[in-house]
Enzyme design. Structure first.
Site, PDB file in Angstrom:
ATOM      1  N   GLU A 122       1.013  -1.156   0.019  1.00 24.67           N
ATOM      2  CA  GLU A 122      -0.044  -0.044  -0.060  1.00 24.67           C
ATOM      3  C   GLU A 122       0.720   1.101   0.092  1.00 24.67           C
ATOM      4  O   GLU A 122       2.073   1.139   0.009  1.00 24.67           O
ATOM      5  CB  GLU A 122      -0.976   0.163   0.946  1.00 24.67           C
ATOM      6  CG  GLU A 122      -0.292  -0.315   2.477  1.00 24.67           C
ATOM      7  CD  GLU A 122       0.023   1.267   3.048  1.00 24.67           C
ATOM      8  OE1 GLU A 122      -0.342   2.559   2.655  1.00 24.67           O
ATOM      9  OE2 GLU A 122       1.223   1.343   3.752  1.00 24.67           O
ATOM     10  N   THR A 142       2.191  -3.343   4.255  1.00 17.56           N
ATOM     11  CA  THR A 142       2.364  -1.949   4.271  1.00 17.56           C
ATOM     12  C   THR A 142       3.617  -1.396   3.735  1.00 17.56           C
ATOM     13  O   THR A 142       4.525  -2.050   3.706  1.00 17.56           O
ATOM     14  CB  THR A 142       2.063  -1.508   5.824  1.00 17.56           C
ATOM     15  OG1 THR A 142       3.330  -1.799   6.584  1.00 17.56           O
ATOM     16  CG2 THR A 142       0.961  -2.223   6.505  1.00 17.56           C
ATOM     17  N   ASP A 143       3.645  -0.391   3.840  1.00 11.13           N
ATOM     18  CA  ASP A 143       5.097   0.236   3.403  1.00 11.13           C
ATOM     19  C   ASP A 143       5.627   0.790   4.673  1.00 11.13           C
ATOM     20  O   ASP A 143       5.023   0.619   6.206  1.00 11.13           O
ATOM     21  CB  ASP A 143       4.831   1.664   2.515  1.00 11.13           C
ATOM     22  CG  ASP A 143       6.122   1.998   1.708  1.00 11.13           C
ATOM     23  OD1 ASP A 143       7.233   1.286   2.495  1.00 11.13           O
ATOM     24  OD2 ASP A 143       6.018   2.388   0.749  1.00 11.13           O
ATOM     25  N   TRP A 144       6.810   1.344   4.807  1.00  7.72           N
ATOM     26  CA  TRP A 144       7.802   1.427   6.096  1.00  7.72           C
ATOM     27  C   TRP A 144       6.848   2.299   7.034  1.00  7.72           C
ATOM     28  O   TRP A 144       6.469   3.322   6.861  1.00  7.72           O
ATOM     29  CB  TRP A 144       8.820   2.457   5.679  1.00  7.72           C
ATOM     30  CG  TRP A 144       9.861   2.326   6.506  1.00  7.72           C
ATOM     31  CD1 TRP A 144      10.123   3.377   7.454  1.00  7.72           C
ATOM     32  CD2 TRP A 144      11.112   1.487   6.845  1.00  7.72           C
ATOM     33  NE1 TRP A 144      11.144   3.124   8.121  1.00  7.72           N
ATOM     34  CE2 TRP A 144      11.862   2.153   7.824  1.00  7.72           C
ATOM     35  CE3 TRP A 144      11.796   0.623   6.252  1.00  7.72           C
ATOM     36  CZ2 TRP A 144      13.149   1.602   8.289  1.00  7.72           C
ATOM     37  CZ3 TRP A 144      12.933  -0.108   6.438  1.00  7.72           C
ATOM     38  CH2 TRP A 144      13.637   0.535   7.485  1.00  7.72           C
TER      39      TRP A 144
END
Length: 776
Positions: free
Chosen positions: A287, A320-322
């Site tokens: 995402e 998810t991203d970071w």
């Protein structure tokens, strides 16, 4: 003698890469499509039994992804076994990511260190109750850029300039081989965002501004990464569609800024590339960092549940991203606590893996939320089912994930064969933007002065995501693998090729520019190398699209005071503004971060050993605030500030287009039209031409694009040779989202255009019917 030499070298060079794009994109996607579009969501009996055997703590651990940089001892530069045991055995973490050297400021691990580290981790999992191996994820975005010594390729924007599907696929195949060789099964690539704001620092990581081009090349990369249902192969990795969705529509041009885009715009322009990637079987999706109209994607039922999971029917793994869940608390200010942020995301039941990534608090927080009844355990089970399914498909449930240090694939990392593939892609990515009075190619006897900050640097040819997140720490990082522009020019001549930097990458003079210009008049030609420093994400934010003033001053002085040809080479990640003096340059070459073999490719183009065939995948303006897009321009506007349009690219030969024929002047809801055009090489040397088909809807209920790319094919032509290129037009190629956000095609007249040829056809629907629904 020079003309004979030129033709001979071109013939050899063109023949060596002729096979790079021999079949149509649609045929390629069809042969590699999963047999069942929901295949990713079909779980085996083994997965179901394994899921049933896990405790709640073990299941939540599977959903947790940790940065291995947290576990690296800065003294030994190896993973700390105590920290490995903490995350693996105590917190039961099921996934890791990133390079272990991220926090100690040095180039990434060599293959042997990667193998040692992966084996240390997987051995620890063999000692856990479940014995489920971990899955490792990494950003191998232009080659295995975090494996020291692996072959690097042009960045995605450079690959887009090739308009060559096979170049994208071959890049991904080598990347997958080198990534999997060290025990990494999951690659966070490709980026499928389209570059709608040219100031955005991640432009070079995209395939440009066009949704069709991005979807086609993105799908080819996924096929290269994954094969055709071959995720368990020792040379394949799971691909990731990123970043879902709208990330690049930054309202300010800065990274991680919010996106202002309507739902219709998202569906019409941002969804198609992801849809193509799903058809190619992408196993996972990441995402986006951003929000759309304030709705943060990680927390969005509208985009992650309704669009991705339900409308698009994505059944694979969502990561998810970071640190994106935690960011809902700070700095986004949606959730008053991190626990509330976790609750908001996990109650949607769609995010599977949380890229935490720097602590294990997520495990404890989610465990509390499930026990408190605030997150249904059924949602946990569904996510873990998808994760175990991914692990099974990449082969981790059939083995222990350990890497054989004697693997032939390890031995092939950085091979001469792979370097040759990178050079082939680089050759096709170079764009001849301008060639006044046929300045190029130069004869091999020409005495050349090379100047500018990017003239003798591999770092500025490769950009970010090269060995470290923000790019190379220095020229030594390349270990002698690669060729700068200066070195490339010297390879192909016995004449003098000298270098005076003039200004550094920030535009600060290193010598008198006036003196440099006087010296330049003693040469036969000047090659002026301009561009950007390495960067990625927010570190590449800029407030002005102009190149640094000192670089522009150098350009202005040289084209004004040097009475010899001035050839400008642009090495950059986005179309930076140079000012009007660029028009006075004798020739201009565009290079969108061409990779470490770019010096060879650029010099071959300058000397005519390679006939340039790249085309712009993004509109190139020369005004700082102009964000015009090729497909969204109005019919009646004057675009004097667009220097080079999407699809522009010159050649050393000439092509003529003729006989644009449609099989019918009408199309119905249950029929197709075949379009054909003949392309002839009317020059004296062989070349490759990207044939671009556009369609324009003359009138519709939503103001139409001036033209929209609907098909492309790259062909090789000998002198005086002709080839026919065909394109089947269906209702899919005419569809758009209307004001009700329904994907439709409306009755009316359409224009098919190829080069300077146009042909009209009409969509005829039953009497009284104005439109027809068209699903992806």
């Amino acid at each position: 003698m020079f003309i004979f030499q030129l033709v001979f070298f071109l013939f050899l060079n063109m023949e060596s890469i002729e096979s790079l794009d021999s079949m149509s994109g649609r045929a390629r996607l069809n042969y590699c499509k999963y047999p069942d579009p929901t295949n990713l969501g079909i779980t085996s009996e083994r997965v179901e039994k394994l899921l049933a055997s896990l405790s709640l703590e073990e299941k939540i651990g599977q959903m947790t992804q940790i940065n291995t940089g947290n576990m690296t001892d800065p003294v030994t530069k190896r993973l700390d076994p105590k920290l490995v045991n903490f995350y693996v055995k105590e917190k039961k973490v099921g996934s890791f990511l990133n390079t272990m050297y991220e926090k100690i400021n040095q180039p990434p691990p060599t293959p042997d260190v990667w193998v040692e580290s992966i084996n240390l981790l997987q051995t620890a999992y063999k000692e856990t109750r479940s014995k489920i191996p971990m899955i490792y994820g990494i950003d191998s975005v232009h080659g295995a850029n975090y494996v020291y010594g692996a072959t690097l390729f042009p960045q995605q924007l450079g690959l887009a300039a090739t308009f060559n599907r096979t170049a994208a696929r071959v890049t991904a195949e080598v990347t997958a081989k080198d990534t999997r060789a060290v025990g990494i099964q999951w690659n966070f690539s490709p980026i499928l965002d389209i570059a709608v704001n040219k100031q955005w620092p991640r432009v070079y990581e995209t395939f440009g501004e066009d949704p069709y081009l991005a979807g086609q090349l993105g799908a080819e990369m996924i096929i290269g990464y994954q094969g055709c249902n071959e995720l368990n192969s020792p040379v394949k990795v799971a691909a990731t569609m990123k970043h879902f969705i709208g990330y690049s529509a930054s309202r300010s041009g800065k990274d991680v800024d919010g996106s202002w885009a309507s739902e219709r715009i998202i569906n019409d322009y941002f969804r198609p590339s992801f849809q193509h990637a799903m058809e190619a079987g992408a196993a996972t999706v990441m995402e986006s960092y951003s929000d759309i109209d304030g709705d943060h994607i990680v927390n969005s039922k509208k985009y992650l549940v309704d669009l991705l999971r339900k409308q698009m029917n994505f059944t694979g793994t969502l990561v998810t991203d970071w640190e994106q869940i935690n960011k809902l608390h700070e700095p986004i200010h949606i959730a008053p606590t991190i626990k509330d942020a976790v609750r908001r995301v996990m109650k949607l039941g769609t995010v599977d893996v949380s890229m935490v990534p720097n602590d294990a608090d997520f495990v404890d927080i989610l465990l509390e939320l499930v026990r408190e009844g605030k997150v249904p355990e059924a949602f946990i089970d569904q996510s873990v089912r998808r994760i175990l399914n991914l692990k099974e498909k990449v082969g981790l449930l059939d083995a222990d994930g350990l890497v054989d240090p004697q693997s032939v694939h390890l031995a092939s990392i950085g091979s001469a064969s792979d370097a040759g593939k990178s050079l082939d892609a680089a050759r096709e990515s170079i764009i001849l933007l301008q060639n006044n009075q046929h300045t190029l190619p130069l004869p091999p006897t020409a005495r050349i002065l090379v100047t500018g900050p990017t003239g003798d640097s591999l770092s500025y040819l490769t950009g970010g995501w090269t060995y470290t997140w923000q790019g190379p720490l220095g020229e030594d990082d390349f270990q002698g693998k690669g060729t700068t522009i200066l070195q490339g020019l010297r390879k192909h001549t016995k004449a003098a090729v000298d270098y005076i930097q003039g200004v550094d990458i920030e535009g600060i003079p290193s010598t008198s520019i006036a003196d440099l210009a006087r010296s330049a008049n003693d040469y036969d030609a000047v090659v002026l190398c301009l561009g950007e420093k390495a960067y990625t994400e927010f570190k590449g934010n800029i407030n002005d699209m102009h190149l640094p003033r000192g670089q522009i001053n150098l350009l202005e002085t040289l084209v004004k005071d040097v009475h010899k040809p001035v050839i400008v080479v642009l090495s950059q990640g986005r179309p930076r503004v140079t000012g009007p003096s660029i028009r006075n340059a004798s020739a201009v070459l565009g290079s969108f971060l061409v990779g470490p073999y770019g010096g060879d490719a650029i010099s071959e183009v300058i000397y005519g050993i390679t006939n340039p065939s790249g085309k712009l995948p993004i509109t190139y303006s020369n005004h700082a605030n102009d964000n015009n897009l090729n497909y969204y321009r109005r019919f009646n506007e004057i675009y004097d500030n667009v220097y080079w349009e999407f699809g522009h690219g010159l050649s050393y030969t000439t092509y003529s287009y003729s006989s644009l024929v449609l099989s019918s002047a009408t199309i119905a809801s249950n029929s197709d039209i075949q379009a054909t055009v003949t392309v002839t090489n009317t020059g004296t040397i062989p070349g490759k031409e990207a044939v671009l088909f556009y369609i324009t809807d003359e009138y519709r209920s939503i103001s139409p694009e001036v033209k929209k790319l609907r098909f492309f094919e790259k062909i090789y032509l000998d002198p005086q040779q002709s080839k026919t290129v065909s394109f089947k037009i269906s209702l899919q190629d005419l569809a758009f989202y209307n004001a009700e956000n329904l994907r439709v095609t409306e009755a009316g007249t359409f224009i098919l255009s190829v080069s300077d040829l146009k042909s009209k056809f009409e969509l005829i629907l039953p009497e009284g019917q104005e439109s027809v629904r068209v699903d992806f």
